[in-house]
Motif scaffolding. Structure first.
Motif, PDB file in Angstrom:
ATOM      1  N   MET A  24       0.833  -1.209   0.000  1.00  0.00           N
ATOM      2  CA  MET A  24       0.000   0.000   0.000  1.00  0.00           C
ATOM      3  C   MET A  24       0.863   1.252   0.000  1.00  0.00           C
ATOM      4  O   MET A  24       0.543   2.241  -0.671  1.00  0.00           O
ATOM      5  CB  MET A  24      -0.945  -0.017   1.203  1.00  0.00           C
ATOM      6  N   THR A  25       1.963   1.225   0.739  1.00  0.00           N
ATOM      7  CA  THR A  25       2.860   2.372   0.754  1.00  0.00           C
ATOM      8  C   THR A  25       3.551   2.542  -0.595  1.00  0.00           C
ATOM      9  O   THR A  25       3.699   3.666  -1.102  1.00  0.00           O
ATOM     10  CB  THR A  25       3.913   2.224   1.869  1.00  0.00           C
ATOM     11  N   VAL A 228       6.834  14.038  16.174  1.00  0.00           N
ATOM     12  CA  VAL A 228       5.423  14.149  15.818  1.00  0.00           C
ATOM     13  C   VAL A 228       4.569  13.605  16.959  1.00  0.00           C
ATOM     14  O   VAL A 228       5.062  12.887  17.829  1.00  0.00           O
ATOM     15  CB  VAL A 228       5.092  13.365  14.514  1.00  0.00           C
ATOM     16  N   LEU A 229       3.299  13.950  16.931  1.00  0.00           N
ATOM     17  CA  LEU A 229       2.341  13.389  17.867  1.00  0.00           C
ATOM     18  C   LEU A 229       1.933  12.011  17.365  1.00  0.00           C
ATOM     19  O   LEU A 229       1.446  11.869  16.248  1.00  0.00           O
ATOM     20  CB  LEU A 229       1.111  14.289  17.986  1.00  0.00           C
ATOM     21  N   VAL A 230       2.139  10.982  18.178  1.00  0.00           N
ATOM     22  CA  VAL A 230       1.876   9.606  17.748  1.00  0.00           C
ATOM     23  C   VAL A 230       0.393   9.286  17.901  1.00  0.00           C
ATOM     24  O   VAL A 230      -0.173   9.389  18.985  1.00  0.00           O
ATOM     25  CB  VAL A 230       2.721   8.612  18.572  1.00  0.00           C
ATOM     26  N   THR A 231      -0.244   8.887  16.789  1.00  0.00           N
ATOM     27  CA  THR A 231      -1.643   8.487  16.819  1.00  0.00           C
ATOM     28  C   THR A 231      -1.839   7.007  16.472  1.00  0.00           C
ATOM     29  O   THR A 231      -2.903   6.464  16.706  1.00  0.00           O
ATOM     30  CB  THR A 231      -2.486   9.330  15.838  1.00  0.00           C
ATOM     31  N   ARG A 232      -0.802   6.365  15.895  1.00  0.00           N
ATOM     32  CA  ARG A 232      -0.866   4.937  15.572  1.00  0.00           C
ATOM     33  C   ARG A 232       0.561   4.435  15.418  1.00  0.00           C
ATOM     34  O   ARG A 232       1.476   5.202  15.116  1.00  0.00           O
ATOM     35  CB  ARG A 232      -1.646   4.700  14.279  1.00  0.00           C
ATOM     36  N   ALA A 264       8.666   9.682   6.170  1.00  0.00           N
ATOM     37  CA  ALA A 264       7.446   8.967   5.779  1.00  0.00           C
ATOM     38  C   ALA A 264       6.851   8.224   6.962  1.00  0.00           C
ATOM     39  O   ALA A 264       5.632   8.237   7.181  1.00  0.00           O
ATOM     40  CB  ALA A 264       7.756   7.996   4.643  1.00  0.00           C
ATOM     41  N   ALA A 265       7.698   7.570   7.758  1.00  0.00           N
ATOM     42  CA  ALA A 265       7.209   6.845   8.931  1.00  0.00           C
ATOM     43  C   ALA A 265       6.642   7.802   9.967  1.00  0.00           C
ATOM     44  O   ALA A 265       5.630   7.505  10.616  1.00  0.00           O
ATOM     45  CB  ALA A 265       8.345   6.024   9.542  1.00  0.00           C
ATOM     46  N   ALA A 266       7.268   8.970  10.127  1.00  0.00           N
ATOM     47  CA  ALA A 266       6.764   9.958  11.075  1.00  0.00           C
ATOM     48  C   ALA A 266       5.392  10.476  10.662  1.00  0.00           C
ATOM     49  O   ALA A 266       4.492  10.646  11.499  1.00  0.00           O
ATOM     50  CB  ALA A 266       7.762  11.119  11.188  1.00  0.00           C
ATOM     51  N   ARG A 267       5.233  10.730   9.362  1.00  0.00           N
ATOM     52  CA  ARG A 267       3.904  11.150   8.888  1.00  0.00           C
ATOM     53  C   ARG A 267       2.867  10.077   9.126  1.00  0.00           C
ATOM     54  O   ARG A 267       1.722  10.362   9.481  1.00  0.00           O
ATOM     55  CB  ARG A 267       3.992  11.523   7.397  1.00  0.00           C
ATOM     56  N   GLY A 271      -0.676  10.054  11.733  1.00  0.00           N
ATOM     57  CA  GLY A 271      -2.023   9.941  11.190  1.00  0.00           C
ATOM     58  C   GLY A 271      -2.139  10.342   9.744  1.00  0.00           C
ATOM     59  O   GLY A 271      -3.191  10.166   9.115  1.00  0.00           O
ATOM     60  N   GLU A 272      -1.056  10.872   9.159  1.00  0.00           N
ATOM     61  CA  GLU A 272      -1.071  11.231   7.746  1.00  0.00           C
ATOM     62  C   GLU A 272      -0.694  10.014   6.913  1.00  0.00           C
ATOM     63  O   GLU A 272      -0.140   9.039   7.419  1.00  0.00           O
ATOM     64  CB  GLU A 272      -0.057  12.356   7.467  1.00  0.00           C
ATOM     65  N   LEU A 273      -0.956  10.095   5.616  1.00  0.00           N
ATOM     66  CA  LEU A 273      -0.506   9.063   4.688  1.00  0.00           C
ATOM     67  C   LEU A 273       0.921   9.363   4.292  1.00  0.00           C
ATOM     68  O   LEU A 273       1.290  10.515   4.081  1.00  0.00           O
ATOM     69  CB  LEU A 273      -1.393   8.997   3.445  1.00  0.00           C
ATOM     70  N   ALA A 274       1.739   8.322   4.181  1.00  0.00           N
ATOM     71  CA  ALA A 274       3.120   8.485   3.763  1.00  0.00           C
ATOM     72  C   ALA A 274       3.168   8.725   2.259  1.00  0.00           C
ATOM     73  O   ALA A 274       2.687   7.926   1.481  1.00  0.00           O
ATOM     74  CB  ALA A 274       3.930   7.249   4.122  1.00  0.00           C
TER      75      ALA A 274
END
Length: 275
Positions: A24-25, A228-232, A264-267, A271-274
């Motif tokens: 998917m990425t 970043v703020l971690v959401t997942r 990319a991993a941080a995004r 919660g954002e898409l990489a």
């Protein structure tokens, strides 16, 4: 969350798994990956194929079993990250080398003309099959990128550690399990893995500095991910691996590829898409 706790929350059913997350990425970066895996001829398998095809992932080479169910993975996440997870990959393990058939029957390659492109390898495979892959001429020309499915399966990668052709993607815990020792940093882990025969290794450590160790290109380099703020968290390592593979396919330097993968991993965890 304590053992036995009964907590309110939300339950989501998403297409996933290591290989699917990577695919998917790769699609979000504009590549068109094909999946080699085992799925059951059940509703879950059909749903997963439909979801993958909508995303533009090629499912024409996967193996569908008449008697094995589609595997599943369940993760419980809280505000403090991953609480627990269960990976039911028994069908993939039982299917064994059936999933590799397209690499040997001429559709994607053969022993006389092996696949010469990148392969992202999911560590959910059995140690026996990973050992077979390490020796197989079918992978002699491939750019083999390998990720353990979890710390509990990191030791399965031992046959690939010194095979001279695989790039390993590990987190700090997985690196410690593979080397049977504790590390203070990703750079220390990458250095130790090179000494143990690894050709190339990428080691991440959550929000701390990650490392890229390469035996042929000057040892170990490090870089820190953006805060970043971690959401997942589930799938972050898969995103890192896919983004790094894409960066190197586009001729990025080691430093550039590591930086792009970390961003990319941080995004993703924010919660954002990489992309």
């Amino acid at each position: 969350m304590r053992a036995g706790a009964d907590m309110p929350g939300r339950i989501e059913r998403l297409p996933g798994g290591v290989a699917m997350n990577i695919a998917m990425t790769l699609r979000r970066f504009g590549l068109r990956p094909a999946i080699l895996t085992a799925l059951g001829r059940d509703s879950q398998g059909s749903d997963l194929i439909r979801a993958a095809e909508v995303l533009g992932i090629d499912c024409s080479y996967l193996y569908r079993s008449d008697d094995l169910p589609t595997d599943r993975y369940m993760a419980i996440e809280g505000a403090n990250g991953l609480i627990a997870a269960i990976a039911d990959a028994h069908s993939l393990e039982a299917a064994g080398d059936k999933i590799l058939t397209p690499l040997s029957d001429g559709r994607l390659g053969s022993e006389s003309a092996p696949w010469a492109g990148p392969i992202a390898l999911d560590g959910n495979l059995t140690e026996a099959l990973l050992s077979q892959i390490a020796r197989s001429p079918l992978f002699a020309k491939s750019d083999l990128r390998v990720a353990p499915a979890s710390p509990g399966k990191a030791e399965r990668l031992m046959p690939l550690l010194g095979d001279g052709k695989a790039t390993l993607y590990l987190n700090l815990e997985e690196a410690g399990i593979l080397c049977q020792r504790n590390f203070e940093s990703a750079a220390e882990a990458a250095s130790d893995l090179l000494e143990r025969g690894a050709r190339r290794v990428l080691v991440t450590d959550g929000g701390k500095a990650a490392a890229d160790g390469c035996a042929a290109s000057g040892g170990v380099i490090s870089a820190a991910p953006p805060a970043v703020l971690v959401t997942r968290v589930t799938g972050a390592g898969d995103t890192f691996m896919a983004a790094h593979l894409v960066a190197e396919q586009r001729d990025a330097t080691r430093e550039e590829a590591l930086d792009r993968a970390l961003r990319a991993a941080a995004r993703y965890v924010s919660g954002e898409l990489a992309t």
